[in-house]
Write an enzyme that holds these catalytic residues in place. Structure first.
Site, PDB file in Angstrom:
ATOM      1  N   ARG A   1      -1.255   0.695 -14.954  1.00 37.67           N
ATOM      2  CA  ARG A   1      -1.163   1.704 -13.886  1.00 37.67           C
ATOM      3  C   ARG A   1       0.325   2.348 -13.816  1.00 37.67           C
ATOM      4  NH1 ARG A   1      -4.424  -2.147  -9.995  1.00 37.67           N
ATOM      5  NH2 ARG A   1      -6.574  -1.398 -11.073  1.00 37.67           N
TER       6      ARG A   1
ATOM      7  N   HIS B   1      -0.156   0.433  -3.707  1.00 40.48           N
ATOM      8  CA  HIS B   1      -1.612  -0.136  -3.785  1.00 40.48           C
ATOM      9  C   HIS B   1      -1.482  -1.636  -3.731  1.00 40.48           C
ATOM     10  CE1 HIS B   1      -5.382  -0.572  -5.246  1.00 40.48           C
ATOM     11  NE2 HIS B   1      -5.124  -1.522  -6.451  1.00 40.48           N
TER      12      HIS B   1
END
Ligand SMILES: Cc1cc2nc3c(=O)[nH]c(=O)nc-3n(C[C@H](O)[C@H](O)[C@H](O)COP(=O)(O)OP(=O)(O)OC[C@H]3O[C@@H](n4cnc5c(N)ncnc54)[C@H](O)[C@@H]3O)c2cc1C
Ligand code: FES
Lengths: 246, 577
Positions: B284, B351
Site C-alpha cells: 500500500r 487508513h
C-alpha cells in the site's frame, strides 16, 4: 443545495419531545449525517436561536454497522447512506418509534441483542484450541447463509412490522432470520431444537402476521420472509414431533 | 468488591480476548462506547490472511512471515510475527468452525484470494464484508458466554482513565456512561485495551467515526509508552466524501482490478508498468506514493483532479457480484455511478496505524496489569502493514492474551481487593472534576471546527509525503490548537446524552496523539515503509532500524529509540520490481 431540516428532539427519556427546524447548505452528494455534523459546527436553529447540537449515533458511515438508523421523511433508514439528492429540499428526521428514545435521534435497541441471546444465536463450538477445519459447507448453503449473516441488527424490519408494538413482545423478523442461519450450519443445527422451542414460545414465530413489510424495507436484502417461511415449516414439524414423542 | 478482568473494546481484538479469558474461566467486564456488534471491525472488507496453501502454490506460514516482515520494512520485532503467521491457519479453521460464511470453492472448501505484497492466494474472505462476518461470529460466541454469566457488557460506556496504584500497577479503570454521564470506577486484576484505530485524528479517513484513539492517548498521558506513532498507513484506493473517505478494498485489485490514468491521451497502467511482477498488488505505501506522484506532482489525475481510475469493467458481472458485491455496492451507493460498467475514481486516504501502545511479547504494556491487543498496539506490522494481516493480528493477539493474563494474575501478591478504595476514589474525582471543568467552557471556539482544522493540517503534512519544514510547522500548529481548545464552547449544558462533553475530552486526547505522530515523523530522517521523506529518500538502518518510543511530557512527547528484535531474518533491501 439548501435544505430545511425538521427534527423531532427530546432532551432525555423522561422528557417529552419537541420539534426544531434548521437550515443547512450542503452539496447534494452529502448524506443525512453531514446535516447533523453541520448543525454541531453551528448549532443555531432557523429562528436564529443558539441550541444544543442534535444527538445522534453513527460509526461506520457506510451502512454496515446499523448505528445511524432513524426515520427520514417518515421512512426508517440509515442516515449515512441516505443522500440529500434523493430527498429534496425539505427533510424530516425522527428517532425510531419501536424503541425507547435516549436522546434526540438516539434509541435503545438492546432488546434485539437480548432476543439473540434467547434464541441461542451462536454455533456451540467446543473451544478455541486447534481442532482442524470446520465442516465442509456447500457453496449453495454459503450463498444463502452469507445473505442472512449480513443482518446488522439495525431494527428497520421491526420498525416496519405491524406485529412489533406496545401490546406484543414479538422478537421480530431479524432475530428469527438469525435463528434460521444457525440452524442451517451443520454444527449450529446440533441445538436446532432449543431454538425451535424458543420460537414456539410467547413472542416467537407465532406472532408473525405475514405482512411481509420486513423484507421490503431491509437495507441489506436479508431474505427475511424466506427464513420465516422455512421456520414456520420447521417449527410445525417440530411441534408435531414433540406431540408424538410425549 | 469483585476482582474480574476488564476489556475495553469489542472489535475483533476485544472479542477474541474476551473469548480467551472466558475459556480460562476469568470473569470479564466488557466496555464499549457502542454495542460491540457495531464496532469498527465491521468495516473490514477484503479478508484475512493464512497460509493454508489450498491452491497448491507452495505457500507456507514461513513465507507469510517473511513477506510480513519484508513488507513492514523490517521494523517489526520478528518472534511475535512468526508466531502469528504460524497460528494463522488455526485461526481460519476456528472461524470456520464458528460459522463464518467464508466463500467456498465448488468442492466446498474455503476459497482464498490474492492481496497486496504477495503472489500467493492467501486471503480467506466472506464476500466483501469479511470483517463484519468475523465480528458477528465472535460477537455470537461472546453472547454465549454472556448467557452463561461469564461476561457482563457495559455498552455505552467510555473508558476515561486507568487506575494505577502507587507501585505502578494497573488496578482498574474509570469509565463514563455516555447517556446519563455517570462517571465511576471499576476495579480489576488486569485490564486489556482493545480500542482500535485513530483515523479521526486526520479528520476524514477510511475509519469509523468512533476511531479516535482517545483511550490510547489517555494511557500515553498516564505513562504508557507509545511506539512507532509516525507509521500511518495511507490506503491507495478510497472514494472522496464529505464525511468520510470510503475504502475500496485491496481485494478489488486482488480479483483483477487495474489502476490507470491517461497519459498523452492513452491509458497508462502506471503500477503495472513500473512494478511488472507485482503490478497493482504492490504494498500500500508504494501504491499510494505512486498515485500521489501521478496526481499531485505530474498533474495527471482524471479530469485534472486528485483521482485515478480503479477499473473492474473487464471482469464478468457474476464473479464481481459474488466476490466483491459489498464493496461495489458502497461505491454505487455513495457516488451514484455504476462500477460494473464505468471505472471507479479513487485516491489515497488515511487508513490504519501501525504504531500504537507499546507491548511486550505477552501483549503487556510497560504498566504491569495493563495489556493491549488489536490495532491500538504496535507489535505486528512494522513500518507498513500488508493487507488482510490486521484482522489476523487482532484475533491472534486476542486469543493468546487470555493465557498471559491468567499467568499474570496468578503471580500477583496483592489482588485488587487488597487495594485501598481511596485510590479508586481519588482517580475518579480527578476525572469528575475534569468533566466539571469542561462543562464550564464557554469560549468562542467550536470544538467540532477545531477538530476539522486538526484533521486538515495532519492530512496535509503528515501522510504520504513528509517534509521536515512542514512537519515542524504542523507541530507548532497542533500546539496552537491545544491552546485554543481552552477557549471552546461546550455548546450543550445537558446532563443527559451530552455528546459534546465527551467529544471535547476526546479532542484533548487526539491532540496529544497528533503530537506523537508528528514529532516521531519529524525526527525520523529516513524513508521506511509508510514513512517517506523526499529529503531522506532511503532507508537508514544504521540510525533508524529502531522502534520509536514516545513518552508523555506536558509540552511535547519525549522521543527515544529501542532496538528491533531481528533474531530470525536479516534485513535486506525492500523492492517489488
Ligand atoms: C474500511 C476498512 C477496511 C479494512 N479491511 C481490512 C481487511 O480486509 N483485512 C484486514 O486485515 N484489515 C482490514 N482493515 C483493518 C481492520 O479493520 C482494523 O484494523 C481492525 O478491525 C481493528 O480491530 P480492533 O478490534 O483493534 O478495533 P475496532 O474494531 O475498532 O474496535 C474498537 C472497539 O473499542 C471500542 N472503543 C474505542 N474507544 C473506546 C473507549 N474510549 N471506551 C470504550 N470503548 C472504546 C469501540 O466501541 C470498539 O468496540 C480495514 C480497515 C478499514 C478502515
Ligand atoms: S453509521 Fe454505520 S450504518 Fe450508518
Amino acid at each position: 443545495m439548501e435544505v430545511i431540516v425538521t427534527i423531532e428532539r427530546r432532551k432525555s427519556p423522561v422528557e417529552s419531545s419537541y420539534i426544531e427546524t434548521f437550515r443547512v447548505d450542503l452539496p447534494d452528494s452529502a448524506n443525512v449525517i453531514m446535516i447533523l455534523m453541520e448543525i454541531r459546527k453551528k448549532p443555531i436553529n432557523i429562528k436564529g436561536e443558539k441550541v444544543s447540537p442534535v444527538a445522534f449515533e453513527c460509526s461506520c458511515l457506510e451502512e454496515v454497522c446499523g448505528a445511524c438508523t432513524m426515520n427520514i421523511n417518515g421512512r426508517a433508514r440509515q442516515a449515512c447512506s441516505t443522500l440529500l439528492r434523493d430527498l429534496g429540499g425539505k427533510i424530516n428526521l425522527a428517532p425510531l418509534r419501536k424503541f425507547p428514545v435516549i436522546r434526540d435521534l438516539i434509541v435503545d435497541r438492546r432488546k434485539i441483542f437480548d432476543a439473540l441471546k434467547r434464541v441461542k444465536a451462536w454455533i456451540p463450538i467446543d473451544g478455541t484450541y486447534g481442532m482442524g477445519p470446520g465442516p465442509k459447507v456447500p457453496e449453495k448453503v454459503q450463498r444463502i447463509g452469507y445473505k442472512l449473516a449480513r443482518c446488522m441488527s439495525c431494527g428497520i424490519c421491526m420498525e416496519a412490522c405491524p406485529q412489533v408494538n406496545d401490546r406484543s413482545n414479538f422478537i421480530g423478523p431479524a432475530v428469527i432470520a438469525q435463528t434460521y442461519l444457525f440452524n442451517l450450519h451443520p454444527t449450529g443445527a446440533m441445538i436446532e431444537e432449543d431454538r425451535l422451542e424458543t420460537l414456539l414460545e410467547d413472542g416467537g414465530i407465532g406472532e408473525c402476521g405475514n405482512a411481509q413489510n420486513c423484507v421490503k424495507v431491509c437495507p441489506k436484502g436479508v431474505p427475511l420472509t424466506y427464513a420465516l417461511g422455512k421456520l414456520n415449516r420447521d417449527t410445525l414439524i417440530y411441534s408435531i414431533k414433540r406431540l408424538l414423542d410425549t | 468488591m469483585s476482582c474480574e478482568i476488564i476489556i475495553i473494546g469489542g472489535g475483533l481484538a476485544g472479542l477474541s480476548a474476551t473469548i480467551s479469558a472466558c475459556e480460562k474461566n476469568l470473569k470479564v467486564k466488557l466496555f464499549s462506547v457502542l454495542p460491540v456488534k457495531r464496532s469498527h471491525s465491521v468495516c473490514a472488507q477484503g479478508g484475512i490472511n493464512a497460509s493454508v496453501n489450498s491452491k497448491g502454490e507452495g505457500d507456507s506460514p514461513y513465507i507469510h512471515f517473511y513477506e510480513t516482515i519484508y513488507g513492514g520494512d523490517f521494523l517489526a520485532n520478528q518472534p511475535p510475527v512468526k508466531a502469528m503467521c504460524e497460528n494463522a491457519p488455526n485461526i481460519i479453521y476456528l472461524l470456520d468452525r464458528m460459522g463464518v460464511m467464508f466463500n467456498r470453492t465448488p468442492e466446498g472448501f474455503l476459497d482464498f484470494r490474492r492481496f497486496g505484497g504477495t503472489k500467493y492466494h492467501r486471503t480467506a474472505f466472506a464476500g466483501a464484508t469479511t470483517g463484519q462476518q468475523i465480528l458477528y461470529a465472535l460477537d455470537e460466541q461472546v453472547r454465549r458466554f454472556e448467557a452463561n454469566g461469564l461476561v457482563e457488557k457495559y455498552e455505552g460506556w467510555e473508558f476515561l482513565r486507568a487506575v494505577i496504584d502507587n507501585k505502578g500497577v494497573c488496578r482498574g479503570i474509570i469509565a463514563g456512561n455516555i447517556n446519563n454521564l455517570d462517571i465511576n470506577y471499576f476495579p480489576a486484576d488486569a485490564v486489556i485495551i482493545a480500542t482500535g484505530g485513530i483515523g479521526m485524528i486526520f479528520g476524514k479517513s477510511t475509519n469509523s467515526y468512533i476511531c479516535n484513539g482517545s483511550a490510547q492517548s489517555v494511557l500515553y498521558q498516564q505513562g504508557v509508552k507509545y511506539a512507532n506513532g509516525e507509521f500511518i498507513q495511507v490506503h491507495p484506493t478510497a472514494i472522496a466524501g464529505l464525511d468520510k473517505l470510503r475504502l475500496i478494498s485491496e481485494s478489488v485489485r486482488g480479483e483483477g482490478g487495474r489502476i490507470w490514468t491517461y497519459k498523452d491521451g492513452k491509458k497508462w497502467y502506471f503500477l503495472e508498468e513500473k512494478y511488472p511482477s507485482y503490478g497493482n498488488l504492490v504494498p500500500r505505501d508504494i501504491a499510494s506514493r505512486e498515485i500521489f506522484k501521478v496526481c499531485v506532482e505530474m498533474g495527471l489525475g482524471i479530469d485534472g483532479k486528485n483521482q485515478v481510475y480503479l477499473d473492474v469493467t473487464h471482469i464478468d458481472r457474476k464473479t464481481l457480484e459474488y466476490k466483491l458485491g459489498g464493496v461495489l455496492e458502497i461505491y454505487q451507493k455513495f457516488t451514484g455511478e455504476d462500477p460494473y460498467s464505468k471505472p471507479m475514481k479513487v485516491f489515497p486516504a488515511v487508513h490504519y496505524t501501525m504504531g500504537g501502545l507499546w507491548v511486550d511479547f505477552k501483549q503487556m504494556t510497560n504498566i504491569p496489569g495493563l495489556f493491549a491487543v488489536g490495532e491500538c498496539e504496535y507489535q505486528y506490522h512494522g513500518a507498513n502493514r500488508l493487507g488482510a494481516n490486521s484482522l489476523l493480528s487482532c484475533i491472534h493477539a486476542g486469543l493468546s492474551v487470555g493465557d498471559n493474563v491468567l499467568n499474570y494474575i496468578s503471580s500477583l501478591s496483592e489482588r485488587c481487593e487488597d487495594i485501598p478504595l481511596k485510590i479508586f476514589e481519588s482517580e475518579k474525582s480527578l476525572v469528575v472534576s475534569k468533566f466539571e471543568q469542561y462543562k464550564r467552557l464557554n469560549g468562542a471556539e467550536n470544538p467540532y471546527l477545531l477538530h476539522q482544522e486538526l484533521g486538515e493540517i495532519m492530512t496535509e503534512n503528515v501522510t504520504v509525503v513528509r517534509y521536515n519544514e512542514r512537519v515542524l510547522a504542523t507541530i507548532n500548529k497542533i500546539k496552537e490548537i491545544r491552546e485554543r481548545l481552552n477557549n471552546v464552547n461546550i455548546l450543550d449544558s445537558s446532563d443527559f446524552g451530552n455528546q459534546t462533553l465527551f467529544f471535547v475530552n476526546q479532542l484533548y486526547n487526539m491532540i496529544e496523539l497528533a503530537l506523537v505522530i508528528a514529532k516521531g515523523a519529524y525526527l525520523r530522517n529516513e524513508s521506511r515503509g509508510s514513512h517517506y521523506k523526499p529529503e531522506y529518500p532511503h532507508r537508514d538502518d544504521q540510525n533508524f532500524l529502531k522502534t520509536t518510543i514516545a513518552l508523555y511530557d506536558k509540552e511535547e512527547p519525549v522521543i527515544t529509540y529501542e532496538d528491533v528484535d531481528l533474531s530470525i531474518l536479516k534485513p535486506v533491501e525492500r523492492k517489488y520490481q
